[in-house]
Design an enzyme around this catalytic site. Structure first.
Site, PDB file in Angstrom:
ATOM      1  N   ASN A 120       0.864  -1.178   0.000  1.00  0.00           N
ATOM      2  CA  ASN A 120       0.000   0.000   0.000  1.00  0.00           C
ATOM      3  C   ASN A 120       0.901   1.229   0.000  1.00  0.00           C
ATOM      4  O   ASN A 120       1.460   1.599   1.034  1.00  0.00           O
ATOM      5  CB  ASN A 120      -0.912  -0.014   1.239  1.00  0.00           C
ATOM      6  CG  ASN A 120      -1.790   1.229   1.316  1.00  0.00           C
ATOM      7  OD1 ASN A 120      -1.953   1.960   0.350  1.00  0.00           O
ATOM      8  ND2 ASN A 120      -2.342   1.481   2.489  1.00  0.00           N
ATOM      9  N   TRP A 121       1.022   1.836  -1.172  1.00  0.00           N
ATOM     10  CA  TRP A 121       1.948   2.961  -1.310  1.00  0.00           C
ATOM     11  C   TRP A 121       1.407   4.263  -0.742  1.00  0.00           C
ATOM     12  O   TRP A 121       2.135   5.250  -0.661  1.00  0.00           O
ATOM     13  CB  TRP A 121       2.326   3.150  -2.784  1.00  0.00           C
ATOM     14  CG  TRP A 121       3.285   2.125  -3.285  1.00  0.00           C
ATOM     15  CD1 TRP A 121       3.973   1.210  -2.549  1.00  0.00           C
ATOM     16  CD2 TRP A 121       3.688   1.918  -4.650  1.00  0.00           C
ATOM     17  NE1 TRP A 121       4.774   0.444  -3.364  1.00  0.00           N
ATOM     18  CE2 TRP A 121       4.612   0.857  -4.666  1.00  0.00           C
ATOM     19  CE3 TRP A 121       3.335   2.516  -5.852  1.00  0.00           C
ATOM     20  CZ2 TRP A 121       5.200   0.395  -5.845  1.00  0.00           C
ATOM     21  CZ3 TRP A 121       3.912   2.052  -7.023  1.00  0.00           C
ATOM     22  CH2 TRP A 121       4.842   1.007  -7.025  1.00  0.00           C
ATOM     23  N   LYS A 122       0.137   4.305  -0.422  1.00  0.00           N
ATOM     24  CA  LYS A 122      -0.481   5.515   0.142  1.00  0.00           C
ATOM     25  C   LYS A 122      -0.192   6.705  -0.791  1.00  0.00           C
ATOM     26  O   LYS A 122      -0.351   6.581  -1.995  1.00  0.00           O
ATOM     27  CB  LYS A 122      -0.007   5.724   1.578  1.00  0.00           C
ATOM     28  CG  LYS A 122      -0.249   4.478   2.437  1.00  0.00           C
ATOM     29  CD  LYS A 122       0.103   4.654   3.884  1.00  0.00           C
ATOM     30  CE  LYS A 122      -0.124   3.350   4.637  1.00  0.00           C
ATOM     31  NZ  LYS A 122       0.113   3.489   6.093  1.00  0.00           N
ATOM     32  N   HIS A 170      -9.389   1.342   5.413  1.00  0.00           N
ATOM     33  CA  HIS A 170      -8.068   1.473   6.018  1.00  0.00           C
ATOM     34  C   HIS A 170      -8.161   2.409   7.220  1.00  0.00           C
ATOM     35  O   HIS A 170      -8.957   3.360   7.234  1.00  0.00           O
ATOM     36  CB  HIS A 170      -7.062   2.016   5.004  1.00  0.00           C
ATOM     37  CG  HIS A 170      -5.638   1.945   5.474  1.00  0.00           C
ATOM     38  ND1 HIS A 170      -5.095   2.875   6.330  1.00  0.00           N
ATOM     39  CD2 HIS A 170      -4.652   1.048   5.224  1.00  0.00           C
ATOM     40  CE1 HIS A 170      -3.835   2.559   6.581  1.00  0.00           C
ATOM     41  NE2 HIS A 170      -3.541   1.460   5.925  1.00  0.00           N
ATOM     42  N   GLU A 173      -6.468   4.794   8.217  1.00  0.00           N
ATOM     43  CA  GLU A 173      -6.285   6.208   7.913  1.00  0.00           C
ATOM     44  C   GLU A 173      -7.558   6.814   7.338  1.00  0.00           C
ATOM     45  O   GLU A 173      -7.873   7.973   7.596  1.00  0.00           O
ATOM     46  CB  GLU A 173      -5.104   6.383   6.952  1.00  0.00           C
ATOM     47  CG  GLU A 173      -3.776   6.073   7.621  1.00  0.00           C
ATOM     48  CD  GLU A 173      -2.666   5.720   6.654  1.00  0.00           C
ATOM     49  OE1 GLU A 173      -1.560   5.390   7.134  1.00  0.00           O
ATOM     50  OE2 GLU A 173      -2.892   5.750   5.426  1.00  0.00           O
ATOM     51  N   GLU A 228      -5.289  -4.895  10.907  1.00  0.00           N
ATOM     52  CA  GLU A 228      -4.219  -3.913  11.075  1.00  0.00           C
ATOM     53  C   GLU A 228      -4.454  -3.157  12.380  1.00  0.00           C
ATOM     54  O   GLU A 228      -5.204  -2.190  12.417  1.00  0.00           O
ATOM     55  CB  GLU A 228      -4.166  -2.952   9.885  1.00  0.00           C
ATOM     56  CG  GLU A 228      -5.524  -2.428   9.396  1.00  0.00           C
ATOM     57  CD  GLU A 228      -5.403  -1.182   8.547  1.00  0.00           C
ATOM     58  OE1 GLU A 228      -4.382  -1.024   7.878  1.00  0.00           O
ATOM     59  OE2 GLU A 228      -6.329  -0.359   8.587  1.00  0.00           O
ATOM     60  N   GLY A 270       2.733   2.345  11.102  1.00  0.00           N
ATOM     61  CA  GLY A 270       3.658   3.457  10.964  1.00  0.00           C
ATOM     62  C   GLY A 270       4.337   3.871  12.257  1.00  0.00           C
ATOM     63  O   GLY A 270       4.992   4.911  12.314  1.00  0.00           O
ATOM     64  N   SER A 325       3.342  -2.285  10.466  1.00  0.00           N
ATOM     65  CA  SER A 325       4.808  -2.288  10.559  1.00  0.00           C
ATOM     66  C   SER A 325       5.410  -3.645  10.198  1.00  0.00           C
ATOM     67  O   SER A 325       6.314  -4.149  10.880  1.00  0.00           O
ATOM     68  CB  SER A 325       5.261  -1.852  11.963  1.00  0.00           C
ATOM     69  OG  SER A 325       4.902  -0.506  12.205  1.00  0.00           O
ATOM     70  N   GLY A 368       2.934  -1.067   4.405  1.00  0.00           N
ATOM     71  CA  GLY A 368       2.981   0.358   4.127  1.00  0.00           C
ATOM     72  C   GLY A 368       4.397   0.831   3.867  1.00  0.00           C
ATOM     73  O   GLY A 368       4.941   0.679   2.785  1.00  0.00           O
ATOM     74  N   GLY A 369       5.036   1.396   4.888  1.00  0.00           N
ATOM     75  CA  GLY A 369       6.352   2.013   4.716  1.00  0.00           C
ATOM     76  C   GLY A 369       7.398   1.109   4.109  1.00  0.00           C
ATOM     77  O   GLY A 369       8.188   1.530   3.246  1.00  0.00           O
TER      78      GLY A 369
END
Length: 260
Positions: free
Chosen positions: A13-15, A99, A101, A171, A177, A217, A238-239
């Protein structure tokens, strides 16, 4: 149930990251490293503006394309939104809904997420339904209550015979994150609860076939331990998915033989 009947799904997930040029280069480098894996599925969820430019490269690499969000209406006066028919045109097989966010930054409700899930299924797009608790909810012993509420709102009202048409992503909000990760045991407990809920809502065959991903993470140094758990069927990353070597290592996880 043995995990080897569910194809692992390793999702990036590149956001709101990477330019189109960077994304195209990333796909080429990732394919060079991992090839087209036959025993696991590789998924990329780039920003909306990247879906068309990446379509050809993703298809050639044998990777799956996903949108990061959607609206539940087919069309209408919804400035800034993207419909599932538009997403389908780009070749997306998947869409992320709910998600954390979207829930906690943009205020999306459980009801909205339920509408998006149902609409995705109607349009033949596989929803990746995200659920998870905040740190204060976990500390208060409310994890299962939160997951039950979110699952009920998201999929209680849908009809599902084919388990491949739905993906759930657990999640924990406190691990997204932050560098914190649920222990493999904590993640397994939550995943097992989700599978038990699915069995009650649908049936055991559906529950045993639905893939449940862990997101929070996920990194190269913890993916093997997470993927060794019997009810963890992949990762929503994610990151660590923004660096090609990092995500490639995650894709190339090694699962413990005892759980195979």
């Amino acid at each position: 149930m043995s995990t080897n009947v569910r194809t692992p799904l390793m999702a990036a997930n590149w956001k709101m990251h990477l330019s189109v040029a960077e994304a195209v280069s990333f796909i080429a480098k990732l394919h060079e490293i991992v090839g087209t894996p036959q025993d696991r599925e590789v998924l990329i969820a780039p920003p909306f503006t990247h879906l068309w430019p990446l379509r050809e490269a993703m298809t050639a690499a044998g990777f799956s394309l996903s949108a990061q969000n959607c609206h539940w209406e087919r069309q209408g006066a919804f400035t800034g939104e993207v419909s599932l028919t538009m997403i389908q045109e780009t070749g997306c097989r998947y869409v992320i809904v709910g998600h954390s966010e979207r829930r906690h930054i943009f205020g999306e409700s459980d009801a909205w997420i339920g509408l998006k899930t149902a609409a995705a299924l109607v349009h033949g797009v596989v929803p990746i339904v995200c659920i998870g608790e905040k740190i204060e909810e976990r500390e208060a012993g409310l994890t299962e209550e939160v997951l039950r509420r979110q699952l009920t709102a998201s999929v209680e009202g849908v009809s599902l015979q084919d388990p491949n048409r739905l993906v759930i992503a657990y999640e924990p909000v406190w691990a997204i994150g932050t560098g914190k990760t649920a222990t493999p045991q904590q993640a397994q407990e939550a995943h097992a609860f989700v599978r038990q809920w699915l069995a009650k809502r649908f049936d055991k065959a559906v529950a045993n076939g639905v893939r449940i991903l862990y997101g929070g993470s996920v990194k190269p140094d913890n993916v093997d331990d997470l993927m060794a758990q019997p009810d963890i069927d992949g990762a929503l990353v994610g990151g660590a998915s923004l660096q090609v070597t990092s995500f490639a290592r995650i894709v190339q996880f090694t699962r413990s033989v005892k759980n195979g």
